[in-house]
Design a protein around this motif. Structure first.
Motif, short mmCIF file in Angstrom:
data_model
loop_
_atom_site.label_atom_id
_atom_site.label_comp_id
_atom_site.label_asym_id
_atom_site.label_seq_id
_atom_site.Cartn_x
_atom_site.Cartn_y
_atom_site.Cartn_z
N VAL A 369 59.31 -38.19 5.26
CA VAL A 369 58.46 -37.87 6.48
C VAL A 369 59.17 -38.95 7.31
O VAL A 369 59.59 -38.53 8.60
CB VAL A 369 56.93 -38.08 6.52
CG1 VAL A 369 56.44 -38.03 7.78
CG2 VAL A 369 56.80 -36.98 5.52
N HIS A 379 61.03 -30.73 11.17
CA HIS A 379 60.96 -29.63 10.04
C HIS A 379 60.85 -30.33 8.63
O HIS A 379 59.99 -29.92 7.91
CB HIS A 379 62.13 -28.68 10.06
CG HIS A 379 62.09 -27.73 8.86
ND1 HIS A 379 61.09 -26.83 8.71
CD2 HIS A 379 62.95 -27.32 7.71
CE1 HIS A 379 61.25 -25.99 7.46
NE2 HIS A 379 62.49 -26.31 7.34
N ALA A 382 57.71 -31.76 7.95
CA ALA A 382 56.73 -31.03 7.47
C ALA A 382 56.72 -30.49 6.16
O ALA A 382 55.56 -30.39 5.48
CB ALA A 382 56.67 -29.90 8.69
N ARG A 386 54.01 -31.22 3.14
CA ARG A 386 53.54 -29.90 2.47
C ARG A 386 53.82 -30.19 0.92
O ARG A 386 52.91 -29.78 0.11
CB ARG A 386 54.14 -28.95 2.97
CG ARG A 386 53.63 -27.51 2.54
CD ARG A 386 54.11 -26.08 3.20
NE ARG A 386 55.52 -26.07 3.37
CZ ARG A 386 56.35 -26.23 4.20
NH1 ARG A 386 55.89 -26.65 5.27
NH2 ARG A 386 57.50 -26.00 4.00
N LEU A 412 52.59 -38.00 9.28
CA LEU A 412 53.10 -36.77 10.10
C LEU A 412 52.22 -36.66 11.21
O LEU A 412 52.88 -36.17 12.55
CB LEU A 412 53.25 -35.56 9.22
CG LEU A 412 53.83 -34.16 9.76
CD1 LEU A 412 55.03 -34.39 10.28
CD2 LEU A 412 53.50 -33.19 8.86
#
Length: 537
Positions: A369, A379, A382, A386, A412
């Motif tokens: 991150v 992106h 993320a 995730r 994030l």
């Protein structure tokens, strides 16, 4: 006739100026087949005597040569069968997975065709070596084979080497699925089953597999307890099992922040592995030392270990999660976050590879991150956050994964409260320090934003002639402090101690300072820092 142990002892005493191999060859040249058979039988029937002999010879390759020579001498069929089985284990220890697997497949194929010369007591070890060999050469095919083995036993991990090897393989393979909970359960089951096995090698190895999963789960105290139990089984054992123990201990010490001890353990194990020709253990030990070099802020040392590890891996048939991870960090340290993003796109686009890394290396998801945000790729940031959240959800009882997800997600989102929790709850020393540094950086950035918004930002002193005035003013408060201390002549270690941060982080800030100011050395920084740095308060 003397016992196997007496024969071995007498043989090595009689030829004190030569290796065991040359002694056996002299016996063979005198056609003293009976005494030769006694010595060789001792090697394959007494595990403790075997590994002591291996240690006295000092080279796995020499013992392989001994066994291969013995197999040409027309020894009794049962002894020949045992020697062939021993050859499989020796090839595995030497990192020669292809020859080990080929020999194991040949032996088991002959058995399937009705050859009954393979003793049941060693047949399981050969089958286990086949299971490990297939997994080393092709993880997916090896996993399928391990699953087939367990299905043949009704899904039960029984007290034989083949099912224990299958459980160990699946315990590792499940990490790529993100299922550490099941991997840990399998490792516990195998370690419990191995307790009653007569072979100390198998008892030790399965305990190490369990300890490794416990380290993954952040259960450091339990891992230490399991390793103490395993240590009691080592006794006089040396060779591969001792090297595996040392490598795992270095990993545990590093997790606990005992970096100097971890480095010493890994260095000693590496020297032993190289000296004995136990090539299977060389790449992971080099990768571990590269990671430790980064933790000490020694980028040049890490680069050397990465290069040596790449050479040791050869054709790359044996993937190394630690090596890939260290190479990625070295890339970022040398060339910046954009180069690291290119590396991530090439090597970590596959989710299974990311999953294995995030399971094995707490703090890796947050590192992804941080690097992605620094490189201008939200992106990727993320995706990493995730992935970490998914792993925590799948393994709700594994606190290390929950904390890793909290760290990545809070970084994030710019959530200081989450970073505070990650900095205090994470059991991994480096991950905990990283969370604290991320928190400091976030608060520094917010402080600068507030100061700028109300128009009371301090005017920086004039930069040196020729320097980019905009770039020099872009240093963060932390970078200014690092630059001032380095300009005063402090080493990275001393700066780290003063700021209560890791040498690796100091090195990271120093590289950013050089890049922003267009400098190339500490000497240049010391020469010009006083011109643009505020005086120490």
């Amino acid at each position: 006739m003397p016992t196997g142990t007496d024969a071995t002892k007498g043989l090595t005493e009689q030829y004190t100026d030569s290796t065991l191999l040359s002694s056996v060859c002299q016996l063979a040249s005198r056609s003293d087949v009976d005494q030769l058979a006694v010595v060789l039988r001792a090697l394959v029937t007494e595990p403790l005597e075997l590994v002591r002999t291996l240690a006295s010879v000092g080279s796995v390759d020499r013992v392989v040569e001994l066994v291969e020579t013995a197999l040409t001498l027309g020894l009794p069929a049962d002894l020949t069968a045992r020697l062939r089985c021993l050859l499989v284990e020796l090839h595995m220890s030497a990192g020669k997975i292809g020859p080990a697997l080929a020999t194991a497949e040949e032996i088991l194929g002959e058995e399937a065709r009705g050859d009954d010369t393979v003793p049941p007591s060693v047949r399981g070890a050969v089958a286990a070596s086949r299971t490990f060999g297939r997994y080393f050469l092709d993880a997916e095919e090896g996993r399928h084979h391990a699953e087939t083995v367990l299905r043949a036993y009704g899904g039960e991990v029984t007290r034989n080497a083949e099912t224990l090897a299958a459980a160990a393989v699946l315990s590792d393979a499940l990490l790529a699925d993100g299922d550490l909970t099941e991997g840990l359960r399998l490792a516990r089951t195998a370690a419990d089953a191995a307790r009653t096995m007569p072979s100390p090698v198998w008892r030790l190895y399965l305990h190490l597999v369990l300890a490794d999963r416990l380290v993954d789960a952040g259960a450091h105290e339990e891992a230490e307890s399991v390793m103490r139990t395993a240590r009691a089984d080592i006794g006089g054992l040396s060779g591969g099992v001792e090297l595996a123990f040392a490598h795992l201990r270095a990993r545990l010490l590093s997790r606990q922040g005992r970096l100097a001890e971890a480095r010493d353990e890994a260095q000693q194990a590496l020297a032993a592995a190289v000296g004995r020709g136990a090539r299977l253990y060389v790449p992971p030990l080099l990768a571990s030392l590269g990671q430790l070099a980064l933790r000490f802020g020694d980028l040049d040392g890490a680069v050397v270990f990465v290069r040596r590890c790449r050479e040791a891996l050869g054709d790359g048939r044996f993937p190394s999660t630690v090596y890939d991870w260290v190479e990625l960090q070295v890339t970022e340290a040398r060339y910046g976050p954009r180069a690291a993003l290119d590396h991530m796109n090439r090597h970590y686009a596959d989710r299974k590879r990311r999953t294995t890394l995030f399971m094995r290396q707490p703090g890796a998801a947050a590192w992804f991150v941080r690097t992605a945000l620094a490189g201008g790729d939200p992106h990727w940031a993320a995706v990493a956050a995730r992935d970490a959240a998914r792993l925590a959800e799948r393994n709700p009882d594994i606190r290390a994964l929950s904390t890793a997800a909290l760290h990545a997600g809070s970084l994030l989102a710019g959530d200081p409260d989450g970073l505070v929790r990650a900095a205090t709850e994470d059991g991994h020393h480096w991950a905990r320090m990283s969370a604290a540094e991320d928190l400091t950086a976030l608060l520094d950035a917010r402080s600068r934003d507030r100061t700028s918004a109300i128009g009371r930002g301090p005017v920086p002193p004039a930069p040196p002639e020729g320097a980019d005035r905009t770039t020099s003013a872009a240093l963060s408060d932390v970078e200014r402090t690092v630059a001032r201390l380095v300009g005063e002549g402090l080493t990275n270690q001393q700066v780290a101690f003063r700021l209560r941060r890791s040498p690796h982080t100091v090195n990271y800030h120093l590289r950013n300072i050089f890049r922003k100011l267009g400098l190339s050395s500490r000497v240049e920084l010391a020469r010009h820092a006083h011109l643009w740095m505020p005086a120490p308060r």
